[in-house]
Write an enzyme that holds these catalytic residues in place. Sequence first.
Site, PDB file in Angstrom:
ATOM      1  N   PHE A 149       0.819  -1.268   0.044  1.00 51.93           N
ATOM      2  CA  PHE A 149       0.069  -0.025   0.041  1.00 51.93           C
ATOM      3  C   PHE A 149       0.846   1.311   0.094  1.00 51.93           C
ATOM      4  CE2 PHE A 149       0.750  -0.183   4.679  1.00 51.93           C
ATOM      5  CZ  PHE A 149       1.202   1.137   4.879  1.00 51.93           C
ATOM      6  N   LYS A 173      -1.481  -7.375  -9.197  1.00 50.06           N
ATOM      7  CA  LYS A 173      -2.381  -7.310  -8.014  1.00 50.06           C
ATOM      8  C   LYS A 173      -1.896  -6.206  -6.954  1.00 50.06           C
ATOM      9  CE  LYS A 173      -3.341  -8.269  -4.258  1.00 50.06           C
ATOM     10  NZ  LYS A 173      -3.405  -7.584  -3.498  1.00 50.06           N
ATOM     11  N   GLU A 176      -4.851  -3.718  -1.897  1.00 49.06           N
ATOM     12  CA  GLU A 176      -6.320  -3.491  -1.675  1.00 49.06           C
ATOM     13  C   GLU A 176      -6.589  -1.966  -1.025  1.00 49.06           C
ATOM     14  OE1 GLU A 176      -4.321  -5.689  -0.492  1.00 49.06           O
ATOM     15  OE2 GLU A 176      -5.437  -6.944   1.100  1.00 49.06           O
ATOM     16  N   ARG A 177      -5.640  -1.556  -0.422  1.00 45.96           N
ATOM     17  CA  ARG A 177      -5.994  -0.433   0.370  1.00 45.96           C
ATOM     18  C   ARG A 177      -5.863   1.047  -0.582  1.00 45.96           C
ATOM     19  NH1 ARG A 177      -6.412  -3.517   3.599  1.00 45.96           N
ATOM     20  NH2 ARG A 177      -4.746  -4.609   4.901  1.00 45.96           N
ATOM     21  N   CYS A 281       9.379   1.876   3.363  1.00 46.46           N
ATOM     22  CA  CYS A 281      10.348   0.710   3.635  1.00 46.46           C
ATOM     23  C   CYS A 281      11.876   1.182   3.914  1.00 46.46           C
ATOM     24  CB  CYS A 281      10.291  -0.225   2.515  1.00 46.46           C
ATOM     25  SG  CYS A 281      10.940   0.215   1.021  1.00 46.46           S
ATOM     26  N   GLU A 382       9.280  -4.440  12.889  1.00 50.09           N
ATOM     27  CA  GLU A 382       9.047  -3.094  11.900  1.00 50.09           C
ATOM     28  C   GLU A 382       7.827  -2.509  12.601  1.00 50.09           C
ATOM     29  OE1 GLU A 382       7.821  -4.075   7.963  1.00 50.09           O
ATOM     30  OE2 GLU A 382       8.801  -2.352   7.419  1.00 50.09           O
TER      31      GLU A 382
HETATM   32  P1  NAD Z   1       1.635  -6.650   2.802  1.00 50.39           P
HETATM   33  O1  NAD Z   1       2.574  -7.571   3.096  1.00 50.39           O
HETATM   34  O2  NAD Z   1       0.463  -6.691   3.990  1.00 50.39           O
HETATM   35  O3  NAD Z   1       0.796  -6.593   1.477  1.00 50.39           O
HETATM   36  C1  NAD Z   1       1.551  -6.491   0.600  1.00 50.39           C
HETATM   37  C2  NAD Z   1       0.586  -7.206  -0.628  1.00 50.39           C
HETATM   38  O4  NAD Z   1       0.699  -8.867  -0.208  1.00 50.39           O
HETATM   39  C3  NAD Z   1      -0.340  -6.705  -0.920  1.00 50.39           C
HETATM   40  O5  NAD Z   1      -0.905  -6.767  -2.187  1.00 50.39           O
HETATM   41  C4  NAD Z   1      -1.482  -7.750  -0.078  1.00 50.39           C
HETATM   42  O6  NAD Z   1      -2.838  -7.798  -0.700  1.00 50.39           O
HETATM   43  C5  NAD Z   1      -0.822  -9.065  -0.049  1.00 50.39           C
HETATM   44  N1  NAD Z   1      -1.069  -9.898   1.025  1.00 50.39           N
HETATM   45  C6  NAD Z   1      -1.256  -9.494   1.951  1.00 50.39           C
HETATM   46  N2  NAD Z   1      -1.479 -10.472   3.106  1.00 50.39           N
HETATM   47  C7  NAD Z   1      -1.440 -11.689   2.237  1.00 50.39           C
HETATM   48  C8  NAD Z   1      -1.509 -12.875   2.464  1.00 50.39           C
HETATM   49  N3  NAD Z   1      -1.678 -13.404   3.501  1.00 50.39           N
HETATM   50  N4  NAD Z   1      -1.150 -13.874   1.675  1.00 50.39           N
HETATM   51  C9  NAD Z   1      -1.038 -13.496   0.347  1.00 50.39           C
HETATM   52  N5  NAD Z   1      -0.948 -12.461   0.014  1.00 50.39           N
HETATM   53  C10 NAD Z   1      -1.204 -11.454   0.898  1.00 50.39           C
HETATM   54  O7  NAD Z   1       2.283  -5.226   3.166  1.00 50.39           O
HETATM   55  P2  NAD Z   1       1.715  -3.789   3.215  1.00 50.39           P
HETATM   56  O8  NAD Z   1       1.160  -3.720   4.431  1.00 50.39           O
HETATM   57  O9  NAD Z   1       0.775  -3.597   1.899  1.00 50.39           O
HETATM   58  O10 NAD Z   1       2.893  -2.751   2.818  1.00 50.39           O
HETATM   59  C11 NAD Z   1       3.923  -2.539   3.987  1.00 50.39           C
HETATM   60  C12 NAD Z   1       5.110  -3.519   4.154  1.00 50.39           C
HETATM   61  O11 NAD Z   1       5.766  -3.372   2.691  1.00 50.39           O
HETATM   62  C13 NAD Z   1       6.074  -2.975   4.902  1.00 50.39           C
HETATM   63  O12 NAD Z   1       6.581  -4.337   5.461  1.00 50.39           O
HETATM   64  C14 NAD Z   1       6.999  -2.632   4.091  1.00 50.39           C
HETATM   65  O13 NAD Z   1       8.611  -2.518   4.837  1.00 50.39           O
HETATM   66  C15 NAD Z   1       7.094  -3.341   2.999  1.00 50.39           C
HETATM   67  N6  NAD Z   1       7.632  -2.583   2.079  1.00 50.39           N
HETATM   68  C16 NAD Z   1       8.783  -2.894   1.390  1.00 50.39           C
HETATM   69  C17 NAD Z   1       9.495  -2.421   0.303  1.00 50.39           C
HETATM   70  C18 NAD Z   1      10.731  -3.216   0.053  1.00 50.39           C
HETATM   71  O14 NAD Z   1      11.077  -2.358  -1.362  1.00 50.39           O
HETATM   72  N7  NAD Z   1      11.611  -3.837   0.504  1.00 50.39           N
HETATM   73  C19 NAD Z   1       8.866  -1.305  -0.394  1.00 50.39           C
HETATM   74  C20 NAD Z   1       7.584  -0.988  -0.007  1.00 50.39           C
HETATM   75  C21 NAD Z   1       7.200  -1.605   1.123  1.00 50.39           C
END
Ligand code: NAD
Length: 497
Positions: A149, A173, A176-177, A281, A382
């Site tokens: 998100f 994909k 969804e937020r 991140c 985190e």
């Molecule tokens: P998230 O892991 O909750 O979601 C990321 C994606 O995974 C979304 O599209 C979501 O729908 C999907 N998802 C969520 N739960 C799932 C499950 N149980 N099974 C399958 N798919 C699932 O992350 P977020 O809250 O959207 O984003 C924040 C996180 O992303 C933080 O931890 C941040 O550090 C990380 N991030 C990392 C980078 C990087 O480059 N390393 C960059 C941006 C964000």
Amino acid sequence: MDTLTHWIDGRPVASKSDRSGEVFNPATGDVQKRVPYATLGEIDAAIDSAAKASESWKHASLATRARILFAFRELVNKHKDDLARMLTLEHGKVFSDAQGEVQRGLEVIEFACGLQHLLKGEISENVSTDVDSYSLRQPVGVVAGITPFNFPAMVPMWMYPVAIACGNTFVLKPSERDPSVTNFCAELLAQAGLPEGVLNIVHGDKVAVDRILEHPSVGAVSFVGSTPIARYIYETGTKNGKRVQALGGAKNHMVVLPDADMELAADAAVGAGYGSAGERCMAISVLVCVGNAADKLLPKIRERIAVLKVGNGLEPDSQMGPLITRQHLDKVTGYVNQGEKEGAKVLVDGRTLKVPGHERGFFLGPCLLDEVTPSMTVYREEIFGPVLSVVRVDTYEQAIRLIQEHPYGNGTAIFTNDGGAARKFQHEIQVGMVGINVPIPVPMSYYSFGGWKQSLFGDLHIYGPDGIKFYTRNKVVIGRWPDPRFRGVDLGFPQNR
Ligand code: NAD
């Protein structure tokens, strides 16, 4: 209330799913849209569309691909502010920050526009007598992206422009937020002339993700998100024979040595700690102050926090917006409570903040926690919110050890005027992206972005040269024109002469 559509086969497609989620305006707390959670049939339709389009797109000339990407670049540039506004409305980040996000995404599109150079292979003449050998980089086929998100425009742009440039078709994909901006980008790509089916968007949740991970037509998956999900994506995708790069969470440390320019370090800590409400991140979440650095630095940080304007991101004087959802606000507040309970000193308490006129918004003011120790929950996990933890250590070596022992290794920074200390830091530190007097060292589009340890599962970083490698397969050709001199059966292993 509007329900978002998917984007399949070059057009918007209304979902028939009976499952959906709410998209909030985080500044007001109002639900402004619904996002469908795709059915298995809808995901299959998007993947099938990509598979069909792949049959012709992989043969599209480099000139055709480049022209479309250049046109897309122009359209994104023209609509930069429209995109930024959409980001602010659904993510909450302030408008200027949203413009910065679009700009960094645009730079990856610009990188991808150079595909004619990027896709060149290698050639060696006369590897054996009258034999030439050369390598080709060919597309993987159908590639999928699953994105978080916090950068709803930029992170997908880390993926699909590069994948498409390499001749792949793409299924995205998004989170969804805050999903709307990706649909708008798909429209812009269609306007730019991208053939139908080359980019498809399906909105959804775990059901969509799991289908992508098991679908036989998907050859590679790029994921960016939290570490537990990144690990799951990597393990499941690779078990199903796919190429996977899965970027995870972070806990970025900024080391401040006593000789640092403390004004510069305070500006950097506040900008990198509280920008985008800490939902980056590459945000700095731990300040490691060496020797007496904390005593010089913390008053300067507090002065700066005292004048920070937290508010609706669309108001021009706001510097920090709300968190993404009420649930996330509660989670981050819970971390601050836990830190206090475990013995951290709350120097600045954002929990009491009220934003007039936005009482239902998901706001948390900047929080500054001092005397944090490595055993505390706020240090180990985190937080992903506007919370800066200060760890005090006596020596440079102790500061380094903290970073080396932390399970995350996304970004880090050192603030010092000592070139030798900075050189040692860049050389030894077990982290993928390093800043020297630069707090958020996000690589340019022509390098590649990625962390180490539990911040990335897979072998290649994202975008830049690694992106080209990830989205292509290498093929080596050895050729000779028929020559009567080489007639005759030879059962020996080929030798070079
Ligand atoms: P998230 O892991 O909750 O979601 C990321 C994606 O995974 C979304 O599209 C979501 O729908 C999907 N998802 C969520 N739960 C799932 C499950 N149980 N099974 C399958 N798919 C699932 O992350 P977020 O809250 O959207 O984003 C924040 C996180 O992303 C933080 O931890 C941040 O550090 C990380 N991030 C990392 C980078 C990087 O480059 N390393 C960059 C941006 C964000």
